[in-house]
Every structure is written in C-alpha cells, then in structure tokens.
Design a protein around this motif. Structure first.
Motif, mmCIF file in Angstrom:
data_model
loop_
_atom_site.group_PDB
_atom_site.id
_atom_site.type_symbol
_atom_site.label_atom_id
_atom_site.label_comp_id
_atom_site.label_asym_id
_atom_site.label_seq_id
_atom_site.Cartn_x
_atom_site.Cartn_y
_atom_site.Cartn_z
ATOM 1 N N TYR A 1 77.983 -33.295 74.553
ATOM 2 C CA TYR A 1 79.432 -33.462 74.575
ATOM 3 C C TYR A 1 80.027 -32.961 73.258
ATOM 4 N N VAL B 1 82.593 -32.871 70.271
ATOM 5 C CA VAL B 1 83.458 -33.894 69.673
ATOM 6 C C VAL B 1 84.169 -33.252 68.486
ATOM 7 N N GLY B 2 85.496 -33.273 68.484
ATOM 8 C CA GLY B 2 86.234 -32.614 67.411
ATOM 9 C C GLY B 2 85.933 -31.121 67.441
ATOM 10 N N THR C 1 78.913 -32.720 67.873
ATOM 11 C CA THR C 1 78.388 -32.852 69.229
ATOM 12 C C THR C 1 77.771 -34.234 69.375
ATOM 13 N N ALA D 1 88.999 -35.786 66.177
ATOM 14 C CA ALA D 1 90.087 -34.814 66.322
ATOM 15 C C ALA D 1 91.349 -35.372 65.649
ATOM 16 N N THR E 1 91.058 -33.993 74.084
ATOM 17 C CA THR E 1 89.740 -34.542 74.393
ATOM 18 C C THR E 1 88.763 -33.504 74.920
ATOM 19 N N THR E 2 89.179 -32.245 75.005
ATOM 20 C CA THR E 2 88.268 -31.268 75.590
ATOM 21 C C THR E 2 88.029 -30.085 74.660
ATOM 22 N N SER E 3 88.030 -30.342 73.347
ATOM 23 C CA SER E 3 87.837 -29.247 72.411
ATOM 24 C C SER E 3 86.464 -28.633 72.651
ATOM 25 N N ASP F 1 85.908 -38.533 70.268
ATOM 26 C CA ASP F 1 86.619 -37.284 70.054
ATOM 27 C C ASP F 1 88.016 -37.543 69.516
ATOM 28 N N SER F 2 88.662 -38.595 70.008
ATOM 29 C CA SER F 2 90.029 -38.808 69.530
ATOM 30 C C SER F 2 90.006 -39.273 68.068
#
Lengths: 246, 254
Positions: free
Chosen positions: B239, B241-242, B246, B41, B4-6, B37-38
């Motif tokens: 933020y 995401v993946g 963003t 990702a 979750t923090t890519s 994000d999940s």
C-alpha cells in the motif's frame, strides 16, 4: 525501597549527588569550542554580544556572560574595549600539541585505560549493529571520512571522530550515538597527539578500510574487532607516549 | 499529491496478491492504510503550503532579507506546528540557501520542542555557514531537484540526537528562480510509531511501514525494529502511503 545486602542501593546514591549549577555555562563553552574546532568560527571573528548569544542558545544573559568570561580565562576568546570592541575568537586557538601534551600528563594511565574500555564497548556495539543495517549509501558516506595520509593532524583528529560517529549513525541508535559523543568529549584534545605521527596514520588507515569493508559486507564480528583495534591503536600510542614521562 | 490514493511510492503497485478470502479483513486493512496515509500526506501538504507562503513573504521583502525578518516570518508557524496537540512535529524551521542573505551565508531559523529551543543558532554567526548544510540530504536534495524530500529515518546529530524523519520542501521566491531555501519538519520515529501501531496491527501482525529504501519506520512484527532493512514477504499487499512510503502487509527482516 529494597536495600541491597550491604546497605543502600548504589543506584540510589546518584539521586543525591549534588546537581552542578555550572552545567549550562560549561555547555555553552563546549559548543563554542566545538564550533571553533570544526572551523565554523575562525580566529579573529567577532562573537555576538552576550544578549545575542543568550538569545541564540536559549540561555539566560547571566549564563552567557559567565560562559564568555570562562572562555576568556581559557584563552579561547579575547575582548577588546572601545568603539570597535567586543569579543573575538583568539588567534592561536585551535587545539595545539602543547595543550594536548599538558592534558596527557594530567591524566593517569588508569583513566586512559578505563576510558578506552568504555569507548571500545560503545563503539563495538555501534559497529555490530551498523554491519547489520548498512546500505550502499551508508558505506559511501563512511568511506568519505577516511582521511588522506598527508592531511594535517587537526583534520585527522576530526575525521577519526566523524568516522566513528558515522558508524553510530549507520547503526541508527540515538542512545549509542549520544554516548559516543560524550566519550569523545571526555577524550578531549588527547587524540590530536597520535595524529601527528605518520606511523600511526598508516596503521589507522588500514584499520578504517577494514572497518568500512566489514560494515559493507554485513560482518558484525569483523566490524566490532576493527573498531576495537582502532581505539586500541590510539590508547596504545598515548600510553607509550605518557610512559616516557616517568 | 492526491489524498488517500497517492501513487508515487517505489512499489506503488495497487493492493495486489490479496490472499484468498479477504473481504471484511481487507476492508478494515484499507481503512487503516487510509488513516496512515492521511497522517503522512497531511504532514506533506502542510509543508507544501508553508513553503508557498514563506516564498511569497520572502519575495515581498524584495531583496532586503535579514535574519530578524526571517525569524519573524518562520517562528509563529513553528510554534503552531510543535505545540499542536497530538501533532507530529518535534521541530521545524527554515534554512536559507546561499544568496538569500549573503554569498556564502546560510541562515537557520529552526526550533525544536514545545519550548522552542533554537537549533544550531551559533551557525548564524559564521560567515561560511552554508558549508554546514550543503552536504546534508534534507537540504541538498530539495535544493538540487526543486522537489519535496523525506530524509531518514536517521539519527539527527544537528538537532535532537533523536531518531527522526525530516520532511523538507524547497522555497521559491520566483516560480522558476533559484531555490531560496528550504522549510522542514522533523518527526520523531517514536511519535510516528505511536500513531502508526494501531493501524499496522489492523493490517496484519507483520505489517510494516517502510521508507523508499525498504527501511522500517514502524512494524507490527516484534523482530523488525525501526531502522532495519526489510523486504516484502510475498505474497503480500503493497500500500503506498504519502509520497514515498509503503506499507507491506507482511514484511521480513533482511
């Protein structure tokens, strides 16, 4: 169901129009013709047999067989029997001037004008949105489709249709893009004719550059005017040519 | 890439410039971002794992790679991907780089839709089919860079004529050998939008998911459409995401 003042709704009429069972066969033929025109399949090349073709295109063997026989009848493929037999792409299969002229003489002036109006409406809508949404990479791709003055008429025809499809791609509208593809199919090989004329090629090059510049500069109105002029240049040429027949 | 923090996004600044008085609202926004994000990702991880499996299987064929063998290897995975309930894949497949099956020859094993309609299959009968793919961003970039890539959103003329994102990943048969081909997943913007909208609305009423170029994929703002170029309306939170997307908590159309 509400009825319009004069009777049944016109949009309802389409519901009862018979569905053409030949749709799929025509679709398979169109795909193969398109593969030939874009150079993916070339003269003399062997086609897969009907079972392989059916599997590849996701249609039934009956549909594939009918499509092959339709392609044979229209001279796109030839069939040889025997051990080294099979279906092959015919020799002079590329859209020819003769075939395009025959097509031009079959259609009426009214049909050409009406098709041009529709084409202009869709292409202008694409160009307007494209001018809003373009980025530098889009414009570079678009310019790559502007053909050189001395390219042959087949490459010119392909480049012009790809140029307009790229405008639709820059507009990022799937619906408009699909409509543009359908309109180009309706125009058929007609667009080959003006591409053989160096005067037309010169005029068209200038318009293509204007359209690309307008899309780059985010000027929707200029981009719309440009693509309309592009289509008008083609139809005017065709109507002038066709008038000579009378 | 981590979960979750890519951080690989172009504007991968940590959530910054938070308006005063954030707190519970921001915590909820961060949970929404984690969901988005999940999703993205998740697609990227699935694709990377598939690329590794496909590479190992192709290597095991030791030079006797045929179209039939490729189909047999790829199709079951595509079937899983497109038939997954609530899955994002509209289509998926593999495209061989020149050299795997023949010098100028590519091979496409790509299917779309729940009925697994074959895509571009006529090209497999062409001896110069590689010419069809070498210029396409979704093929060219993973082949040239050896890295995963996301193309779009763009109108996909080759497959569905839909507005899509294509996630592609290079396939290697040897760790440092040439790229043997690519695997890819097409995700329609339509489907992604449906999944992303609830999260975006929790982040802000102008929250927008954008690609690396700042092009909107989905937005909570009604005046920003998928495909529009946008910019963050500062002060606004960024933020990642993946790998490449963003979310801007507050975006404006250009």
């Amino acid at each position: 169901m509400l009825l319009s003042p004069k009777g049944a709704s016109r949009s309802l009429a389409a519901v009862f129009t018979p569905i053409k069972s030949r749709g799929l066969v025509d679709e398979v033929c169109a795909r193969i013709e398109q593969a030939v025109e874009t150079g993916l399949l070339t003269s003399g090349q062997r086609l897969p047999n009907e079972t392989e073709l059916a599997a590849a295109l996701g249609v039934s063997a009956v549909t594939a067989r009918e499509a092959l026989s339709q392609l044979r009848a229209s001279g796109i493929i030839r069939t040889a029997r025997g051990r080294s037999g099979g279906s092959f792409i015919a020799d002079n299969v590329l859209p020819s001037r003769e075939r395009a002229l025959a097509q031009l003489h079959e259609v009426s002036r009214l049909q050409i004008r009406d098709l041009a109006l529709h084409y202009q409406a869709i292409a202008a809508a694409c160009a307007g949105v494209a001018a809003r949404r373009s980025d530098a990479a889009d414009v570079a791709t678009l310019r790559s489709f502007i053909p050189a003055a001395d390219d042959d008429s087949l490459s010119w025809r392909l480049a012009l249709s790809e140029f307009l499809l790229e405008v639709a791609a820059i507009a990022r509208s799937a619906r408009l893009a699909r409509e543009l593809i359908r309109l180009q199919a309706d125009l058929g090989t007609l667009t080959l004719l003006p591409c053989a004329d160096s005067g037309y090629r010169g005029r068209t090059t200038l318009i293509l550059e204007d359209v690309a510049a307008a899309i780059e500069a985010h000027q929707p109105a200029a981009a719309e005017t440009g693509v309309k002029a592009l289509i008008a240049a083609t139809t005017d040429w065709l109507l002038t040519e066709q008038a000579k027949r009378y | 890439m981590s979960d979750t923090t890519s951080t690989a996004g172009p504007s991968a600044a940590s959530p910054s410039a938070a308006p005063a008085g954030a707190g519970p609202a921001q915590a909820s926004a961060e949970r929404a971002v984690a969901e988005l994000d999940s999703t993205i990702a998740g697609i990227e991880h699935r694709l990377a794992a598939w690329a590794a499996d496909a590479g190992a299987a192709l290597a095991a064929m030791s030079g006797k790679v045929t179209g039939t063998a490729v189909d047999k290897l790829i199709r079951p995975v595509v079937e899983d991907l497109v038939q997954l309930p609530d899955g994002y894949a509209a289509g998926a497949g593999f495209i061989a780089n020149a050299g795997l099956l023949g010098p100028e020859r590519s091979y496409i094993a790509w299917w779309q839709g729940p009925d697994l309609e074959p895509v571009d299959a006529l090209a497999n009968f062409s001896p110069n089919s590689i010419s069809r793919y070498v210029k396409a961003e979704w093929f060219r970039i993973p082949v040239e860079t050896g890295q995963a890539h996301v193309t779009g959103p763009y109108v996909d003329f080759l497959c569905s004529d839909e507005y899509v994102l294509t996630f592609t990943h290079p396939v290697f048969t040897h760790p440092d050998g040439p790229v043997a081909g690519i695997v890819g997943i097409d995700v329609t913007v339509q489907r992604l939008e449906r999944g992303a909208m609830p999260a975006l609305r929790r982040i802000g009423d102008r929250a927008t998911l954008v690609n690396a170029d700042g092009r909107a994929v989905a937005s909570a703002a009604s005046d920003i459409d998928a495909g529009d170029l946008t910019a963050p309306d500062e002060p606004c939170r960024h933020y990642p995401v993946g790998r490449t997307f963003t979310v801007w908590s507050d975006a404006t159309g250009l």
